[in-house]
Motif scaffolding. Structure first.
Motif, PDB file in Angstrom:
ATOM      1  N   LEU A   1       0.843  -1.204   0.000  1.00 17.62           N
ATOM      2  CA  LEU A   1       0.000   0.000   0.000  1.00 17.62           C
ATOM      3  C   LEU A   1       0.875   1.250   0.000  1.00 17.62           C
ATOM      4  CD1 LEU A   1      -2.638  -1.162   2.625  1.00 17.62           C
ATOM      5  CD2 LEU A   1      -2.975  -0.977   0.151  1.00 17.62           C
ATOM      6  N   TYR A   2       0.531   2.191  -0.871  1.00 19.60           N
ATOM      7  CA  TYR A   2       1.320   3.414  -1.031  1.00 19.60           C
ATOM      8  C   TYR A   2       0.415   4.639  -1.077  1.00 19.60           C
ATOM      9  CZ  TYR A   2       5.257   0.464  -2.212  1.00 19.60           C
ATOM     10  OH  TYR A   2       6.256  -0.462  -2.151  1.00 19.60           O
ATOM     11  N   VAL A   3       1.027   5.798  -0.841  1.00 20.71           N
ATOM     12  CA  VAL A   3       0.332   7.070  -0.998  1.00 20.71           C
ATOM     13  C   VAL A   3       1.156   7.934  -1.954  1.00 20.71           C
ATOM     14  CG1 VAL A   3       1.401   8.100   1.073  1.00 20.71           C
ATOM     15  CG2 VAL A   3      -0.734   9.012   0.184  1.00 20.71           C
ATOM     16  N   ALA A   4       0.466   8.504  -2.932  1.00 22.20           N
ATOM     17  CA  ALA A   4       1.109   9.411  -3.888  1.00 22.20           C
ATOM     18  C   ALA A   4       0.631  10.819  -3.583  1.00 22.20           C
ATOM     19  CB  ALA A   4       0.742   9.035  -5.321  1.00 22.20           C
ATOM     20  N   LYS A   5       1.573  11.736  -3.431  1.00 27.09           N
ATOM     21  CA  LYS A   5       1.231  13.144  -3.260  1.00 27.09           C
ATOM     22  C   LYS A   5       1.230  13.766  -4.651  1.00 27.09           C
ATOM     23  CE  LYS A   5       3.216  13.247   1.301  1.00 27.09           C
ATOM     24  NZ  LYS A   5       4.275  13.723   2.170  1.00 27.09           N
ATOM     25  N   ILE A   6       0.137  14.448  -4.976  1.00 30.23           N
ATOM     26  CA  ILE A   6       0.030  15.033  -6.308  1.00 30.23           C
ATOM     27  C   ILE A   6      -0.345  16.505  -6.217  1.00 30.23           C
ATOM     28  CG2 ILE A   6      -0.599  12.819  -7.353  1.00 30.23           C
ATOM     29  CD1 ILE A   6      -3.479  13.887  -7.569  1.00 30.23           C
TER      30      ILE A   6
END
Length: 82
Positions: free
Chosen positions: A47-52
């Motif tokens: 599981l990952y989080v991408a900051k955009i």
């Protein structure tokens, strides 16, 4: 443009470094980090989080969802004080 996040899970057979590098190259992606840093559980470790920071965050979400290495991608729910 607004700073947002996308939560996503890589498929079990995905090559992590290659997949993260490819996803990081999507326009508007600032950073990608594990959702649970130093996790040893195989399920949680994918599981990952991408900051955009993008004018159209929905299009970035669609690109993540379309990537063959991504099992699912979603915007976390908006939270506001009650």
């Amino acid at each position: 443009m607004s700073l947002e996040t996308i939560h996503f899970k890589l498929r079990d057979l995905a090559t992590v470094d290659e997949s993260i590098a490819r996803l990081a190259g999507i326009a508007g992606v600032i950073a990608i980090e594990p959702l649970f840093e130093h996790e040893t559980d195989p399920e949680l470790a994918t599981l990952y989080v991408a900051k955009i920071n993008a004018a159209d965050p929905d299009s970035v979400l669609q690109e993540f969802s379309a990537d063959p290495a991504v099992e699912f991608a979603e915007a976390p729910p908006k939270r506001a004080p009650i």
